[in-house]
Design an enzyme around this catalytic site. Structure first.
Site, mmCIF file in Angstrom:
data_model
loop_
_atom_site.group_PDB
_atom_site.id
_atom_site.type_symbol
_atom_site.label_atom_id
_atom_site.label_comp_id
_atom_site.label_asym_id
_atom_site.label_seq_id
_atom_site.Cartn_x
_atom_site.Cartn_y
_atom_site.Cartn_z
ATOM 1 N N SER A 43 19.449 -38.412 4.656
ATOM 2 C CA SER A 43 18.425 -37.928 3.734
ATOM 3 C C SER A 43 18.049 -36.494 4.069
ATOM 4 O O SER A 43 18.389 -35.977 5.129
ATOM 5 C CB SER A 43 17.167 -38.807 3.821
ATOM 6 O OG SER A 43 17.449 -40.143 3.468
ATOM 7 N N ASP B 204 16.892 -37.718 -1.059
ATOM 8 C CA ASP B 204 16.850 -36.260 -1.187
ATOM 9 C C ASP B 204 15.696 -35.885 -2.104
ATOM 10 O O ASP B 204 15.795 -36.021 -3.330
ATOM 11 C CB ASP B 204 18.173 -35.736 -1.744
ATOM 12 C CG ASP B 204 19.372 -36.184 -0.908
ATOM 13 O OD1 ASP B 204 19.201 -36.346 0.309
ATOM 14 O OD2 ASP B 204 20.461 -36.361 -1.480
ATOM 15 N N SER C 18 21.120 -41.740 0.105
ATOM 16 C CA SER C 18 20.407 -40.579 0.645
ATOM 17 C C SER C 18 19.100 -40.367 -0.103
ATOM 18 O O SER C 18 19.053 -40.379 -1.334
ATOM 19 C CB SER C 18 21.287 -39.334 0.514
ATOM 20 O OG SER C 18 20.714 -38.235 1.193
#
Length: 352
Positions: A239, A279, A277
């Site tokens: 991340s 983000d 992830s």
């Protein structure tokens, strides 16, 4: 401490950087860290984690809010407060970063700090919206032990200053990995000058990097190699949290447009926003001080024209500052050993 990539001859983008080349080049913005680096009682258990606090200004954030927005590039993450940020377009608390299982404790600590500062919250006025973000540092940190406490969050807020931002394996970045190497906190800034006018705006970026495999990293883009052998380590997709600050007078909607361009800087390093992830980008501008209470029916704010060339320059600044902040999170980090003796090597930048 290793140097920033710019000190190694790696120049990112075209715009000039601020005097400190970090988020605190935006006047009034403060950053503080608390770092945990110690063995725990259980065999092999280790606290390799921390808390990072970002304060848009040094005053009472609940009483004097700032214009804000957030944007999710990929939503595999656990944050608090972003629903209200996007609904109302303001931030009214410190922005806190930590590990995944530290979110409840950091939220509690931040709440306690803000309640002590504002005796009216929950009594004669409404509640408060706390903003906390996270990345998973479980390779180096004994995350199930939950070593982060509410007191660590309070300490990070109290230690925040306008000094040059500490980077690398500090605060929330202590246990993070980036492209299979040691990652963590990175920061950079850009100056946007308005042609034919004596006006300049600052854009500052801070990242908490914890993503990618070594084969993803586009080292050739920077004409840089690694003196160490190639890493096979990788967080589970990983991340990144990207915090963007500016003093440019933008509405929440305009700020959203600017912070979307942070994804360009992330992509330039080699990220493709993996399935697992988290983000997330959070942005704010210090140009507006929005009082919590007022007797006025109307309020007036100044904002940039949408079609002025300066908007494109702010887009460029967001992309460039994000890209360089990620590289600085790599270059500033040091080799770190944590849980069960796990070790993550620093990326030894070498200008080819």
């Amino acid at each position: 401490m290793p140097g920033k990539v710019r000190q190694m001859g790696i120049k990112i983008g075209k715009l000039p950087v601020g005097p400190k080349n970090c988020m605190t080049d935006v006047a009034g913005v403060q950053v503080g860290h608390v770092t945990l680096d110690e063995p725990l009682d259980q065999d092999g258990a280790y606290a390799c984690t921390g808390v990072t606090a970002i304060l848009p200004h040094g005053g009472n954030l609940f009483q004097q809010k700032v214009t804000a927005a957030s944007y999710v590039l990929n939503g595999f993450g656990k944050t608090t407060g972003l629903v209200q940020v996007n609904e109302l377009g303001v931030i009214e608390s410190p922005i806190m970063l930590t590990n995944t299982f530290g979110v409840p404790a950091v939220t509690q600590g931040t709440l306690s700090y803000m309640l002590d500062l504002n005796e009216d919250i929950g009594l004669i006025t409404g509640t408060i919206n706390l903003v906390v973000g996270e990345c998973n540092d479980s390779y180096l940190n004994s995350i199930r032990a939950c070593p982060v406490t509410p007191e660590h969050a309070i300490a990070a807020i109290r230690q925040a200053s306008t000094d040059i931002v500490q980077e690398g394996a500090v605060g929330a970045g202590k246990g993070m990995m980036c492209f299979g190497y040691k990652g963590g906190i990175g920061s950079s800034s850009r100056l946007v000058k308005v042609e034919q006018q004596e006006i300049s705006y600052t854009v500052g970026c801070l990242v908490l990097s914890n993503f990618g495999q070594s084969t993803d990293f586009l080292a050739e883009r920077y004409n840089a190699s690694n003196r160490q052998s190639q890493s096979t380590l990788s967080p589970t997709d990983g991340s990144i949290l990207i915090i963007l600050a500016t003093d440019a007078p933008l509405s929440s909607r305009q700020l959203l447009r600017v912070i979307k361009r942070c994804g360009i800087g992330l992509g330039r390093t080699g990220s493709h926003f993996s399935h697992g992830s988290g983000d997330v980008v959070i942005g704010f501008t210090t140009a507006h001080s929005i009082p919590h209470t007022t007797d006025q029916l109307m309020e007036t704010r100044t904002q940039l024209r949408e079609d002025h060339p300066v908007m494109n320059q702010l887009f460029v600044a967001a992309a460039e500052a994000t890209e360089e902040a990620i590289l600085n999170s790599l270059s500033q980090a040091q080799t770190t050993t944590g849980r069960n003796g796990h070790t993550v090597e620093a990326y030894a930048f070498h200008k080819a």
